[in-house]
Write a protein that holds these residues in place. Structure first.
Motif, PDB file in Angstrom:
ATOM      1  N   THR A  23       0.872  -1.177   0.000  1.00 33.64           N
ATOM      2  CA  THR A  23       0.000   0.000   0.000  1.00 33.64           C
ATOM      3  C   THR A  23       0.914   1.234   0.000  1.00 33.64           C
ATOM      4  OG1 THR A  23      -0.107   0.327   2.399  1.00 33.64           O
ATOM      5  CG2 THR A  23      -1.635  -1.302   1.450  1.00 33.64           C
ATOM      6  N   ASP A  24       0.309   2.414   0.092  1.00 39.18           N
ATOM      7  CA  ASP A  24       1.117   3.644   0.149  1.00 39.18           C
ATOM      8  C   ASP A  24       2.062   3.630   1.346  1.00 39.18           C
ATOM      9  OD1 ASP A  24      -0.110   4.598  -2.081  1.00 39.18           O
ATOM     10  OD2 ASP A  24      -1.432   5.999  -1.034  1.00 39.18           O
ATOM     11  N   ASP A  25       1.630   2.981   2.430  1.00 41.83           N
ATOM     12  CA  ASP A  25       2.365   3.066   3.695  1.00 41.83           C
ATOM     13  C   ASP A  25       3.110   1.805   4.101  1.00 41.83           C
ATOM     14  OD1 ASP A  25       1.556   5.711   4.386  1.00 41.83           O
ATOM     15  OD2 ASP A  25      -0.401   4.934   4.973  1.00 41.83           O
ATOM     16  N   LYS A  45       6.755   1.649   5.162  1.00 47.27           N
ATOM     17  CA  LYS A  45       7.767   2.149   4.225  1.00 47.27           C
ATOM     18  C   LYS A  45       8.646   3.204   4.889  1.00 47.27           C
ATOM     19  CE  LYS A  45       5.341   1.103  -0.067  1.00 47.27           C
ATOM     20  NZ  LYS A  45       4.622   1.622  -1.245  1.00 47.27           N
TER      21      LYS A  45
END
Ligand code: AMP
Ligand code: ZN
Length: 110
Positions: A23-25, A45
């Motif tokens: 995901t984005d994170d 991340k």
């Protein structure tokens, strides 16, 4: 952060590690030395050393880790049978890689 950190490299796509989720994170991948039939690492991340270093601005990252755990449990088929979520914190807590990560372990016969 970054250059010397294995999990920054993995999360940044600099290795051949296969992601089960991204995901984005957060990224999720299998632990290289599993201690259970299902042993995943859920890794933000953003480089955060350990639970000790969390700040208020990391709240969305923590939510993302738990929601990723919820979804990965379904994907791995352990949501009903159960699993453990573990943060090892600093050396005395068994932490060996100093980039925050949550272990998901499960898949034992119940
Ligand atoms: P901890 O002891 O909580 O810091 O956990 C670190 C985990 O990372 C251990 O369970 C290792 O087996 C795992 N690990 C180390 N290198 C890799 C890698 N390249 N890919 C996947 N898992 C790894
Ligand atoms: Zn890192």
């Amino acid at each position: 952060m970054g250059d010397d950190c294995l999990f920054c490299k993995i999360a940044g796509g600099e290795t051949d590690t296969d992601f089960l989720m991204e995901t984005d994170d957060v990224v999720v991948f299998r632990d290289i030395n599993p201690i259970a039939p299902v042993h995943l690492l859920l890794v933000p991340k953003r480089h955060i050393r350990s639970v000790n270093d969390l700040t208020e601005e990391d709240s969305p990252v923590l939510s993302a880790l738990l929601f990723a755990a919820r979804d990965m449990a379904v994907q791995m088929g352990v949501d009903a049978t159960g699993y453990k979520l573990i943060f090892n914190v600093e050396k005395g807590g068994g932490q060996e890689i100093f980039h925050l990560h949550m272990h998901m372990i499960g898949g034992w016969e119940s």
